[in-house]
Design an enzyme around this catalytic site. Structure first.
Site, mmCIF file in Angstrom:
data_model
loop_
_atom_site.group_PDB
_atom_site.id
_atom_site.type_symbol
_atom_site.label_atom_id
_atom_site.label_comp_id
_atom_site.label_asym_id
_atom_site.label_seq_id
_atom_site.Cartn_x
_atom_site.Cartn_y
_atom_site.Cartn_z
ATOM 1 N N GLU A 194 17.178 14.007 16.214
ATOM 2 C CA GLU A 194 16.438 12.801 15.841
ATOM 3 C C GLU A 194 17.311 11.591 16.171
ATOM 4 O O GLU A 194 17.229 11.064 17.249
ATOM 5 C CB GLU A 194 16.043 12.862 14.364
ATOM 6 C CG GLU A 194 14.928 11.891 14.042
ATOM 7 C CD GLU A 194 14.081 12.302 12.862
ATOM 8 O OE1 GLU A 194 14.229 13.415 12.354
ATOM 9 O OE2 GLU A 194 13.256 11.477 12.435
ATOM 10 N N GLU A 218 20.076 12.925 2.849
ATOM 11 C CA GLU A 218 18.713 12.446 3.083
ATOM 12 C C GLU A 218 17.831 12.681 1.850
ATOM 13 O O GLU A 218 16.964 11.888 1.536
ATOM 14 C CB GLU A 218 18.123 13.216 4.273
ATOM 15 C CG GLU A 218 16.677 12.904 4.585
ATOM 16 C CD GLU A 218 16.196 13.599 5.836
ATOM 17 O OE1 GLU A 218 16.739 14.680 6.171
ATOM 18 O OE2 GLU A 218 15.282 13.063 6.497
HETATM 19 C C1 BGC Z 1 13.708 10.233 9.329
HETATM 20 C C2 BGC Z 1 13.671 9.180 8.290
HETATM 21 C C3 BGC Z 1 12.531 8.302 8.604
HETATM 22 C C4 BGC Z 1 11.328 9.161 8.466
HETATM 23 C C5 BGC Z 1 10.027 8.493 8.543
HETATM 24 C C6 BGC Z 1 12.486 11.055 9.212
HETATM 25 O O1 BGC Z 1 12.437 12.111 10.053
HETATM 26 O O2 BGC Z 1 14.863 10.976 9.302
HETATM 27 O O3 BGC Z 1 14.750 8.765 7.709
HETATM 28 O O4 BGC Z 1 12.476 7.090 7.979
HETATM 29 O O5 BGC Z 1 11.360 10.262 9.314
HETATM 30 O O6 BGC Z 1 9.500 8.693 7.388
#
Ligand code: BGC
Length: 922
Positions: A499, A772
């Site tokens: 990501e 997270e």
């Molecule tokens: C990310 C987040 C992001 C989100 C959207 C995720 O996959 O890691 O931090 O804001 O997607 O909701």
């Protein structure tokens, strides 16, 4: 509130007399320092046409109440001589206390030219400073026609699937005359590393950085005067897929599979005899493949040292079997100078241990979840293959765990060549890791063989916080590590899985904390330019910047609001009015977009919104109420908040009609919000922590509804035995709202909470960065869903803002942005015996420290020159306070003090202060 100001006038006279006296003593002593242009020290290759200049006043910190009264700036061309013949700007003596963001107002700037500047100032003590040491800025290439170079691609056949080996490009030149100066202007589609005569040019890595290459391509400028020789020289460039073409780009709508990596390279040499010459990328360059077989942001690198091209970047190398290059017309109009800060190797750390896991994997522990890569140094035999795989955590049995990386391989493969000692670092990739699995190492590796190279954008640390709780200190450390690990050219969500995008929501919630910890001025200035460039025609803002996932992935409240909130944070923290000017249209367009999501009233019921992302849900026990908050409520609350910030911006920019428009709009949103989401008894339709937090923080409630809202919020916290239930959007404001409404004790209890969900729970599980999810590792030691379980995600680290602004008490004042005036209002708690904090503002270091001993509280405060502060103490009794050993009531005249029933506000000019206060026992 009443004001005790007796004897003030008499005191003012004494001050003037004293300052005149000291002025004669100190006259020659003061000199401005820390000169910065566009937030940078002596920047090269900028393209801002009216750069802004800032400086700090030097003064003995003990010297109180220093304010600049006037300044003078001189700017000259070519040499720092400041003769009337070469001055391009002479400001004259300007009566002003402004020492930040003085806009250059001289002759129009010219490409390639260097501008030297110096400043002097006068202060309220009658002193005239010496001239500062000269500083400079240098212009980059301001017009497309300044580019003589051609875009070139290596003539190496392309494998349409990934991976492809990294192209090597070279060019030799003979310099015939004596060189006065030489600059390299360079960029690429893909990443580049550039060498001259085998020396690496610049300390930057991962250049030219990540932008939406369709719209903006940054170029870098290097001073290569000392590397370029009279005689034979050889330039060498290696290109890598990077963000342009690697696996990360495969997520985009505009996959660059069939496009080759490309280089744009231009050297400008000035000779001593006054002539000049260009060396450019053109069809005379040669290309080849080399030892880098694959390099990818997510997957790592494969390097075969048996294929090293010995001497490829030194003069005289035989490149007769190299291929040529092809010129491409990618144009010059998207080229922009680099406004941000470079990504560099920041520091090195050594492994804390090397051990075997229960599954017999040989693993290095770096002792810290870090971002960057491993430098391998070992004596290997030709053909030995070492494989390093990177992971953030071990599983509950102590085994190596990579499932949460999803498709990112984070793997380095190195095959040894003939070197006696192999020293190797990867080139166009980075990893997020604490643990590294080693395979293929001959014999027993030792920690000496591995060094962790910590890599991130070169943001200077500006904030420091420490207190008597080791857990809170660890939390602060985790926040700072997560910030660094996710400030890799752009603000990312995470640095490890497949990501690593510039998620706008994460950036927005963390931006205030970020600006406390590190100097983010240039970093956000640049990223906001990317945001503006990627904003859609209808004003919607993509979920991530650069926009990777495509236009359809846009328009979420709490995420797109970054377009408004981050410029506002820049204004508060750095007093940056220009950022508001430059983003004003973009901010307005976001609001106009949100309007399209409403119908007859001002409630947002349309569009896609992430809502309070990752709010608390009990993993197993469905009887425990989740922290869910209605998405429409959140969307409408952010609509209201951002509209208010645009209205404030309109005021600052004197946009009379807009002030009225946005004020009215705000009123309408508020009344729609109240009708839709608040019951007549003052309960919110979502009876969740986040709902109350947003409504209170954004001031959406009528005064009668505040008390019930605070009551519902605190009852919920109590019912949960002092646990939070908030997600990304509620968390940053939770403790602020409690503090603002008289519940500091609740805020502290939440902060000190060690059981899940809480900020300290991850620390009890060994976290060295912010997770997270509240339960990345669940209380039963199993992992959360590997599809989304990063252990380095700064969003929940937004508590840092409350730590600085409430435990240390450092708060900005919107009316005097950039800490020209600020507030120090520490919340002293019995749970801590001391708290220390400093913040390096654009005026100098602000310090706020307190300690408790018995009934006594001691406060050490520093207020930098040219600023003022208001210290707010929780007492109505001045009699119990001393400063510098003197009872405040005795030296009352020296201060401007006001009281309320419970608080005492002491206005402070610059200087160092030591307050002591006896606390009453209850
Ligand atoms: C990310 C987040 C992001 C989100 C959207 C995720 O996959 O890691 O931090 O804001 O997607 O909701």
């Amino acid at each position: 509130m009443y004001r005790k100001n007796k004897n003030k006038r008499r005191f003012a006279k004494i001050i003037v007399l004293l300052s005149l006296l000291s002025a004669s003593v100190l006259h020659a002593e003061i000199q401005p320092y820390k000169l910065v242009c566009e937030y940078k020290v002596n920047p090269l290759g900028i393209d801002v046409l009216n750069p802004r200049l800032s400086w700090m006043l030097s003064s003995d910190p003990a010297d109180r109440n220093v304010i600049q009264t006037a300044y003078q700036v001189q700017v000259c061309l070519d040499k720092a001589t400041f003769n009337s013949s070469n001055l391009v700007w002479e400001s004259g003596k300007i009566i002003s206390d402004q020492s930040t963001h003085i806009v250059y107002n001289g002759l129009p700037v010219v490409s390639l030219k260097r501008y030297y500047w110096r400043i002097k100032y006068w202060d309220n003590k009658g002193r005239e400073s010496k001239w500062s040491q000269p500083s400079f800025w240098e212009m980059g290439l301001l017009k497309s026609t300044d580019w003589k170079a051609k875009w070139i691609e290596a003539d190496i056949p392309l494998n349409n699937g990934l991976p492809n080996p990294c192209p090597y490009l070279r060019k030799e030149i003979n310099v015939l005359k004596k060189i006065k100066s030489a600059r390299l202007y360079i960029t690429s589609l893909g990443l580049y590393e550039v060498y001259l005569n085998s020396n690496r040019i610049g300390k930057e890595v991962l250049t030219p950085g990540w932008t939406n290459y369709e719209k903006r391509i940054q170029y870098q400028t290097y001073d290569i005067t000392s590397l370029l020789k009279q005689g034979a020289n050889s330039f060498g460039v290696i290109l890598g897929d990077g963000w342009f073409k690697g696996n990360i780009s495969r997520k985009t709508e505009n996959v660059k599979n069939i496009q080759k990596l490309a280089l744009l390279f231009q050297v400008h040499i000035e000779f001593v005899d006054g002539e000049s010459k260009y060396i450019i990328s053109d069809n005379s360059w040669k290309s080849s493949v080399g030892p880098i077989k694959m390099s990818d942001i997510y997957n790592g690198e494969s390097y075969d040292a048996r294929d090293i091209l010995t001497g490829w970047n030194t003069p005289g190398y035989d490149d007769s079997n190299w291929l040529g290059v092809t010129i491409r017309d990618y144009g010059y109009t998207n080229l922009v100078a680099t406004a941000g800060v470079p990504v560099t190797r920041i520091k090195e750390i050594k492994p804390t241990q090397i051990f075997y896991t229960p599954r017999h994997d040989l693993v290095i522990d770096m002792g810290q979840n870090m971002v960057g890569w491993i430098r391998l140094s070992a004596s290997l035999n030709r053909g030995d293959k070492i494989v390093l795989t990177h992971a953030e955590v071990l599983d509950k049995d102590g085994n190596f765990y990579t499932e949460n990386l999803r498709d990112a391989k984070q793997k380095i493969e190195y095959i040894a060549g003939d070197d006696l000692v192999d020293v190797y670092e990867p080139h166009f990739t980075f990893q997020g890791f604490r643990f590294v699995k080693i395979e293929g190492f001959p014999g027993k590796p030792s920690p000496d063989n591995f060094t962790g190279i910590v890599v991130h954008s070169e943001i200077d640390q500006t904030g420091f916080f420490e207190c008597s709780s080791t857990m809170i200190n660890q939390l602060q450390s985790n926040i700072q590590w997560s910030q660094c690990g996710n400030f890799v050219d752009i603000p990312t969500d995470c640095p490890q899985r497949d990501e690593r995008f510039g998620w706008t929501g994460d950036a927005q919630v963390f931006s205030s904390t970020a600006c406390f910890n590190f100097d983010c001025s240039a970093f956000y200035t640049r990223w906001l330019q990317d945001l503006k460039a990627d904003q859609l025609m209808n004003g919607s803002v993509p979920h991530e910047i650069p926009n990777v996932l495509g236009k359809r992935h846009s328009g979420s409240t709490g995420w797109g609001d970054a377009a408004v909130i981050i410029p506002w944070i820049m204004y508060l923290k750095y007093g940056d009015k220009r950022i508001l000017e430059e983003h004003y249209e973009s901010m307005k367009r976001w609001i106009q977009f949100l309007l399209t999501l409403t119908d007859t009233d001002m409630v947002i019921r349309k569009g896609f919104h992430y809502g309070d992302w990752l709010f608390f849900i009990h993993p197993t026990d469905w009887n425990v109420k989740p922290g869910y908050t209605d998405v429409d409520l959140i969307a409408t609350a952010f609509f209201f908040y951002s509209t208010g910030l645009v209205e404030k911006t309109a005021r600052i920019l004197n946009k009379t009609e807009d002030i009225i428009y946005f004020k009215e709009l705000q009123n309408k949103i508020k009344s729609s919000f109240n009708k839709e989401f608040i019951t007549p008894n003052g309960r919110l339709s979502s009876n969740s922590q986040t709902a109350y937090v947003l409504a209170l923080q954004f001031k959406l409630l009528d005064s009668a509804d505040i008390e019930p809202a605070v009551r519902y919020l605190t009852e919920d916290i109590k019912k949960r035995e002092f646990h939070l239930s908030t997600g990304f959007l509620g968390t940053p404001y939770l403790c602020h709202v409690l503090s603002q409404n008289g519940y500091n004790d609740y805020a502290y209890k939440l902060l000190f909470q060690r059981t899940y969900p809480s900020w300290l729970y991850p620390i009890t599980r060994g976290a060295t960065t912010i997770w997270e999810r509240w339960d990345g590792i669940k209380p039963d030691s199993t992992f959360q869903d590997p599809a989304m379980n990063s252990f380095n995600h700064y969003a929940y680290g937004a508590i840092g803002d409350w730590i600085y602004s409430n435990i240390a008490g450092l708060q900005e004042d919107e009316d005097y942005p950039g800490y020209k005036h600020f507030i120090i209002r520490p919340i002293i708690t019995d749970s801590l015996s001391y708290a220390k904090s400093y913040f390096n503002s654009m005026y100098g270091t602000i310090r706020s420290e307190w300690s408790r001993s018995g009934n006594q509280i001691e406060l050490n405060i520093t207020v930098p020159p040219n600023t003022r502060a208001t210290l707010i103490l929780k007492t109505s009794e001045i009699e119990s306070i001393t400063e510098g050993g003197k009872l405040l009531s005795d030296v009352f005249e020296s201060y401007d003090i006001t009281f309320s029933d419970t608080e005492c506000n002491i206005s402070l000019g610059s200087g160092i202060y030591n307050f002591k206060q006896e606390r009453k026992q209850n």
